[in-house]
Write an enzyme that holds these catalytic residues in place. Structure first.
Site, PDB file in Angstrom:
ATOM      1  N   CYS A   1       0.830  -1.199   0.000  1.00  0.00           N
ATOM      2  CA  CYS A   1       0.000   0.000   0.000  1.00  0.00           C
ATOM      3  C   CYS A   1       0.869   1.255   0.000  1.00  0.00           C
ATOM      4  O   CYS A   1       0.597   2.220  -0.728  1.00  0.00           O
ATOM      5  CB  CYS A   1      -0.932   0.001   1.205  1.00  0.00           C
TER       6      CYS A   1
ATOM      7  N   CYS B   1      -6.129  -3.467   7.313  1.00  0.00           N
ATOM      8  CA  CYS B   1      -7.270  -2.546   7.255  1.00  0.00           C
ATOM      9  C   CYS B   1      -8.463  -3.127   6.517  1.00  0.00           C
ATOM     10  O   CYS B   1      -9.611  -2.830   6.853  1.00  0.00           O
ATOM     11  CB  CYS B   1      -6.848  -1.220   6.614  1.00  0.00           C
TER      12      CYS B   1
END
Length: 349
Positions: free
Chosen positions: A97, A193
């Protein structure tokens, strides 16, 4: 010096404090959130997180943007997460990410909008010395996040500010509270997440359409010790949940995707002295060198020698054997305070 800065704001206290510090230093700032996951079932970039980030930006007199990057996140981070598990590896999606989204997509957007730099709330530091940009550990070693930033390039570092890296967490919360930021006491986010309940196996089945295939637990002599539920349900070093009776404790040593087997052994078998890393990124000049290195985020680094190889991989030889070195995780190299570079662990040697 960068004048216009786009600040990645997650809704947490660290990125809000980064904005506060830059505003106080006189920068022309705006806040931005990357919308990464469709729906509100995420530990980050949820509607409430966006509200917290926007409230902090308004409090600090900044514009605030939300950029939709759900397609890129799914393709570059989540799909890779699934494919790595399918291949018998254990990935670190936060590193992917950072590479593709926070320091890829966000920086691209910032430069296109006329900003000079981006900033984040990571606990690390950037310096420029001897004609080169350097990534340094965070001043607070307990919160140091330089491990997940090892893939930064010279170009990215030249457009990056990390204002909270010189502080410890308590000081950051105190600064935020003093400034009246409502997220000063907001708990830190944990785990992956996009797996809100922490059950990554269920996620792999539901999102990745992975069907767990039972196979054999084996030892190094090839003896079958029992049946496993599917390779994706296990990771190197795991002891609990194996369901195998033995005279002593057994641990997952490695996984073989081709044979659909999980190798079990005792704790001594978890230790290895050398590894091969691929996709190596060098922040400092590439060369054979003595470093300290670690193979997990929470691990204390250990003395090692890193040797660049002609095909872009690197061999890492530790002075002392390391426990539970896991394919798919990152190995990161340090020279004192500086991050030398790092790569993805392919296998032990």
């Amino acid at each position: 010096m960068a004048k216009r800065v786009l600040i990645a704001m997650s809704g947490g206290v660290d990125s809000a404090a980064a904005a506060l510090l830059l505003r106080r230093a006189g920068y022309d700032c705006a806040g931005a959130m990357l919308k990464l996951w469709a729906g509100d079932d995420s530990r980050c970039c949820s509607a409430s997180d966006a509200e917290d980030a926007r409230a902090a930006a308004v409090r600090l007199g900044m514009n605030f943007y939300v950029f939709n990057e759900t397609e890129r996140f799914s393709r570059s981070v989540v799909d890779r997460f699934v494919s790595e598990y399918r291949a018998g590896r254990t990935p670190n999606p936060c590193i992917d990410c950072n590479r593709c989204l926070k320091f890829g997509a966000l920086l691209d957007r910032a430069l296109a909008l006329g900003y000079d730099a981006i900033a984040t709330g990571h606990y690390a530091r950037v310096s420029y010395e001897d004609g080169r940009w350097h990534l340094l550990r965070g001043a607070d070693r307990r919160k140091d996040q330089s491990y997940v930033l090892y893939q930064l390039t010279q170009e990215q570092l030249s457009h990056l500010l990390l204002p909270v890296g010189a502080y410890d967490k308590a000081a950051i919360r105190a600064l935020a509270a003093e400034a009246g930021l409502q997220n000063a006491d907001k708990p830190d986010s944990q785990d992956i997440c996009f797996v809100p309940d922490g059950n990554y196996v269920n996620f792999l089945q539901a999102y990745g359409h992975i069907e767990l295939r039972e196979g054999d637990f084996v030892d190094r002599d090839g003896h079958v010790l029992g049946r496993h539920k599917g390779l994706e349900a296990y990771t190197t070093g795991q002891r609990k949940g194996l369901g195998v009776s033995a005279a002593g404790r057994l641990y997952v040593i490695s996984k073989d995707a081709a044979a659909n087997t999980v190798l079990l052994g005792d704790d001594d078998e978890l230790f290895s002295r050398s590894l091969l890393a691929s996709q190596v990124n060098w922040i400092e000049p590439e060369r054979l060198m003595r470093v300290t290195a670690k193979t997990r985020y929470s691990q204390t680094e250990a003395p090692a020698t890193v040797t660049p190889l002609p095909d872009g991989t690197a061999r890492v030889d530790f002075d002392e054997p390391q426990r539970a070195v896991t394919a798919g995780q990152a190995v990161v190299f340090y020279d004192g305070e500086r991050v030398v570079g790092g790569g993805t662990i392919e296998r032990t040697l």
